[in-house]
Scaffold this motif. Structure first.
Motif, PDB file in Angstrom:
ATOM      1  N   ASN A 167       0.843  -1.187   0.000  1.00 47.49           N
ATOM      2  CA  ASN A 167       0.000   0.000   0.000  1.00 47.49           C
ATOM      3  C   ASN A 167       0.883   1.244   0.000  1.00 47.49           C
ATOM      4  OD1 ASN A 167      -2.714  -1.100   0.218  1.00 47.49           O
ATOM      5  ND2 ASN A 167      -2.041  -1.854   2.199  1.00 47.49           N
ATOM      6  N   LEU A 168       0.475   2.224  -0.788  1.00 42.38           N
ATOM      7  CA  LEU A 168       1.204   3.497  -0.847  1.00 42.38           C
ATOM      8  C   LEU A 168       0.300   4.620  -0.361  1.00 42.38           C
ATOM      9  CD1 LEU A 168       2.991   3.464  -4.318  1.00 42.38           C
ATOM     10  CD2 LEU A 168       4.015   3.092  -2.083  1.00 42.38           C
ATOM     11  N   ALA A 169       0.900   5.585   0.303  1.00 40.38           N
ATOM     12  CA  ALA A 169       0.172   6.772   0.742  1.00 40.38           C
ATOM     13  C   ALA A 169       1.039   7.996   0.480  1.00 40.38           C
ATOM     14  CB  ALA A 169      -0.164   6.671   2.225  1.00 40.38           C
ATOM     15  N   LEU A 170       0.392   9.090   0.108  1.00 37.39           N
ATOM     16  CA  LEU A 170       1.080  10.359  -0.135  1.00 37.39           C
ATOM     17  C   LEU A 170       0.582  11.392   0.860  1.00 37.39           C
ATOM     18  CD1 LEU A 170       0.656  10.715  -4.012  1.00 37.39           C
ATOM     19  CD2 LEU A 170       2.573   9.727  -2.791  1.00 37.39           C
ATOM     20  N   ALA A 171       1.467  12.275   1.252  1.00 38.08           N
ATOM     21  CA  ALA A 171       1.081  13.398   2.102  1.00 38.08           C
ATOM     22  C   ALA A 171       1.911  14.604   1.709  1.00 38.08           C
ATOM     23  CB  ALA A 171       1.304  13.056   3.574  1.00 38.08           C
ATOM     24  N   ALA A 172       1.287  15.766   1.798  1.00 38.59           N
ATOM     25  CA  ALA A 172       1.988  17.029   1.531  1.00 38.59           C
ATOM     26  C   ALA A 172       1.453  18.069   2.490  1.00 38.59           C
ATOM     27  CB  ALA A 172       1.771  17.470   0.084  1.00 38.59           C
ATOM     28  N   GLU A 173       2.369  18.818   3.086  1.00 35.52           N
ATOM     29  CA  GLU A 173       1.925  19.881   3.981  1.00 35.52           C
ATOM     30  C   GLU A 173       2.909  21.041   3.933  1.00 35.52           C
ATOM     31  OE1 GLU A 173       3.301  19.025   8.411  1.00 35.52           O
ATOM     32  OE2 GLU A 173       2.087  17.373   7.630  1.00 35.52           O
ATOM     33  N   GLY A 174       2.371  22.207   4.157  1.00 36.53           N
ATOM     34  CA  GLY A 174       3.216  23.392   4.225  1.00 36.53           C
ATOM     35  C   GLY A 174       3.921  23.449   5.565  1.00 36.53           C
ATOM     36  N   VAL A 175       5.200  23.767   5.554  1.00 38.74           N
ATOM     37  CA  VAL A 175       5.949  23.876   6.812  1.00 38.74           C
ATOM     38  C   VAL A 175       6.386  25.319   7.079  1.00 38.74           C
ATOM     39  CG1 VAL A 175       6.718  21.486   6.889  1.00 38.74           C
ATOM     40  CG2 VAL A 175       8.100  23.148   5.688  1.00 38.74           C
ATOM     41  N   ALA A 176       6.409  26.130   6.053  1.00 38.68           N
ATOM     42  CA  ALA A 176       6.711  27.559   6.162  1.00 38.68           C
ATOM     43  C   ALA A 176       6.220  28.193   4.865  1.00 38.68           C
ATOM     44  CB  ALA A 176       8.211  27.785   6.359  1.00 38.68           C
ATOM     45  N   ASP A 177       6.316  29.488   4.763  1.00 36.82           N
ATOM     46  CA  ASP A 177       5.865  30.176   3.560  1.00 36.82           C
ATOM     47  C   ASP A 177       6.670  29.693   2.349  1.00 36.82           C
ATOM     48  OD1 ASP A 177       4.442  32.024   1.980  1.00 36.82           O
ATOM     49  OD2 ASP A 177       6.135  33.431   2.122  1.00 36.82           O
ATOM     50  N   GLY A 178       5.983  29.010   1.411  1.00 37.61           N
ATOM     51  CA  GLY A 178       6.634  28.525   0.194  1.00 37.61           C
ATOM     52  C   GLY A 178       7.466  27.273   0.379  1.00 37.61           C
ATOM     53  N   ILE A 179       7.454  26.680   1.575  1.00 34.34           N
ATOM     54  CA  ILE A 179       8.224  25.465   1.861  1.00 34.34           C
ATOM     55  C   ILE A 179       7.240  24.345   2.199  1.00 34.34           C
ATOM     56  CG2 ILE A 179      10.017  24.406   3.294  1.00 34.34           C
ATOM     57  CD1 ILE A 179      11.071  26.754   1.651  1.00 34.34           C
ATOM     58  N   PHE A 180       7.412  23.210   1.529  1.00 36.14           N
ATOM     59  CA  PHE A 180       6.488  22.080   1.703  1.00 36.14           C
ATOM     60  C   PHE A 180       7.256  20.801   1.977  1.00 36.14           C
ATOM     61  CE2 PHE A 180       4.605  25.196  -1.065  1.00 36.14           C
ATOM     62  CZ  PHE A 180       3.297  25.294  -0.617  1.00 36.14           C
ATOM     63  N   GLU A 181       6.682  19.964   2.831  1.00 38.18           N
ATOM     64  CA  GLU A 181       7.197  18.617   3.018  1.00 38.18           C
ATOM     65  C   GLU A 181       6.250  17.669   2.297  1.00 38.18           C
ATOM     66  OE1 GLU A 181       8.636  15.814   6.627  1.00 38.18           O
ATOM     67  OE2 GLU A 181       6.476  16.213   6.547  1.00 38.18           O
ATOM     68  N   VAL A 182       6.810  16.822   1.450  1.00 40.58           N
ATOM     69  CA  VAL A 182       6.036  15.806   0.736  1.00 40.58           C
ATOM     70  C   VAL A 182       6.610  14.464   1.141  1.00 40.58           C
ATOM     71  CG1 VAL A 182       5.372  14.907  -1.530  1.00 40.58           C
ATOM     72  CG2 VAL A 182       5.634  17.373  -1.198  1.00 40.58           C
ATOM     73  N   SER A 183       5.720  13.518   1.468  1.00 36.32           N
ATOM     74  CA  SER A 183       6.193  12.190   1.848  1.00 36.32           C
ATOM     75  C   SER A 183       5.416  11.113   1.115  1.00 36.32           C
ATOM     76  CB  SER A 183       6.088  11.973   3.359  1.00 36.32           C
ATOM     77  OG  SER A 183       4.744  12.031   3.778  1.00 36.32           O
ATOM     78  N   VAL A 184       6.119  10.017   0.847  1.00 40.41           N
ATOM     79  CA  VAL A 184       5.508   8.828   0.248  1.00 40.41           C
ATOM     80  C   VAL A 184       5.784   7.688   1.230  1.00 40.41           C
ATOM     81  CG1 VAL A 184       5.400   7.294  -1.747  1.00 40.41           C
ATOM     82  CG2 VAL A 184       5.992   9.704  -2.073  1.00 40.41           C
ATOM     83  N   THR A 185       4.725   7.002   1.642  1.00 37.76           N
ATOM     84  CA  THR A 185       4.844   5.904   2.586  1.00 37.76           C
ATOM     85  C   THR A 185       4.455   4.608   1.900  1.00 37.76           C
ATOM     86  OG1 THR A 185       4.242   7.369   4.409  1.00 37.76           O
ATOM     87  CG2 THR A 185       4.075   4.995   4.825  1.00 37.76           C
ATOM     88  N   ALA A 186       5.294   3.596   2.065  1.00 38.41           N
ATOM     89  CA  ALA A 186       4.992   2.250   1.564  1.00 38.41           C
ATOM     90  C   ALA A 186       4.826   1.334   2.766  1.00 38.41           C
ATOM     91  CB  ALA A 186       6.106   1.733   0.669  1.00 38.41           C
ATOM     92  N   THR A 187       3.734   0.578   2.752  1.00 43.85           N
ATOM     93  CA  THR A 187       3.517  -0.449   3.764  1.00 43.85           C
ATOM     94  C   THR A 187       3.491  -1.780   3.031  1.00 43.85           C
ATOM     95  OG1 THR A 187       2.213   1.087   5.079  1.00 43.85           O
ATOM     96  CG2 THR A 187       2.011  -1.259   5.623  1.00 43.85           C
ATOM     97  N   VAL A 188       4.465  -2.634   3.349  1.00 44.41           N
ATOM     98  CA  VAL A 188       4.592  -3.938   2.696  1.00 44.41           C
ATOM     99  C   VAL A 188       4.299  -5.007   3.749  1.00 44.41           C
ATOM    100  CG1 VAL A 188       6.136  -5.513   1.463  1.00 44.41           C
ATOM    101  CG2 VAL A 188       6.357  -3.036   1.143  1.00 44.41           C
ATOM    102  N   THR A 189       3.207  -5.741   3.543  1.00 45.41           N
ATOM    103  CA  THR A 189       2.821  -6.812   4.453  1.00 45.41           C
ATOM    104  C   THR A 189       2.975  -8.131   3.716  1.00 45.41           C
ATOM    105  OG1 THR A 189       1.191  -5.331   5.433  1.00 45.41           O
ATOM    106  CG2 THR A 189       1.000  -7.677   5.981  1.00 45.41           C
ATOM    107  N   THR A 190       3.773  -9.013   4.261  1.00 46.37           N
ATOM    108  CA  THR A 190       4.017 -10.314   3.644  1.00 46.37           C
ATOM    109  C   THR A 190       3.538 -11.390   4.605  1.00 46.37           C
ATOM    110  OG1 THR A 190       5.932  -9.373   2.541  1.00 46.37           O
ATOM    111  CG2 THR A 190       5.775 -11.755   2.564  1.00 46.37           C
ATOM    112  N   LYS A 191       2.632 -12.244   4.118  1.00 47.53           N
ATOM    113  CA  LYS A 191       2.033 -13.270   4.969  1.00 47.53           C
ATOM    114  C   LYS A 191       2.217 -14.653   4.378  1.00 47.53           C
ATOM    115  CE  LYS A 191      -1.507 -10.490   7.171  1.00 47.53           C
ATOM    116  NZ  LYS A 191      -2.861 -10.515   7.675  1.00 47.53           N
TER     117      LYS A 191
END
Length: 153
Positions: free
Chosen positions: A42-66
């Motif tokens: 599963n993949l998830a994306l997030a983006a948020e402003g941290v200051a004026d004109g500065i953004f943090e973007v993250s991509v999260t991978a969750t790998v479940t193996t059963k």
């Protein structure tokens, strides 16, 4: 001298591994199993402003193996970047945050997940390529459909 106050800006400030987790809750017994495991990614994306004109973007991978109903291993990795984006229309900023930035981050995330699998003693899990533009457009369409849907009071 040109007026630089309205010049569009897009710069990478930093790329970094924000979070990493590996769990093998059923080791060592499950390691003796010879059954082919099922892998769920599963993949998830997030983006948020941290200051004026500065953004943090993250991509999260969750790998479940059963193996059957027991977890062989679970990896959660979050790769992030800090980007400077200025003097662009809001719709362009949204596209950059939802498409361009994740495309730049994702190769690092793929390498981390593969490396963690190998270091844990498993064959590497290779995350497939992702079309972030199609993902972004699908999310936009969902938002527009939700906004157009009648509300029940």
């Amino acid at each position: 001298m040109a007026d630089e106050t309205n010049t569009p800006v897009f710069q990478i400030q930093r790329m970094y591994l924000k979070d990493l987790s590996l769990e093998q809750p059923n080791s060592p017994q499950i390691l003796l199993e010879q059954t082919q495991p099922q892998v769920d990614i599963n993949l998830a994306l997030a983006a948020e402003g941290v200051a004026d004109g500065i953004f943090e973007v993250s991509v999260t991978a969750t790998v479940t193996t059963k193996v059957g109903d027991k977890t062989l291993f679970l990896i959660e990795a979050k790769q992030a970047g800090i980007f400077e984006i200025r003097n662009l229309p809001q719709e362009q900023v949204e596209g950059i945050l939802g498409i361009v930035c994740p495309q730049m981050i994702y190769p690092y995330l793929r390498a981390v997940v593969s490396d963690v699998c190998t270091r844990a003693g498993f064959p590497p899990v290779l995350l497939s390529e992702v079309n972030f533009q199609a993902m972004f457009e699908a999310q936009q369409a969902q938002r527009e459909a939700a906004a157009a849907a009648p509300t029940i009071n």
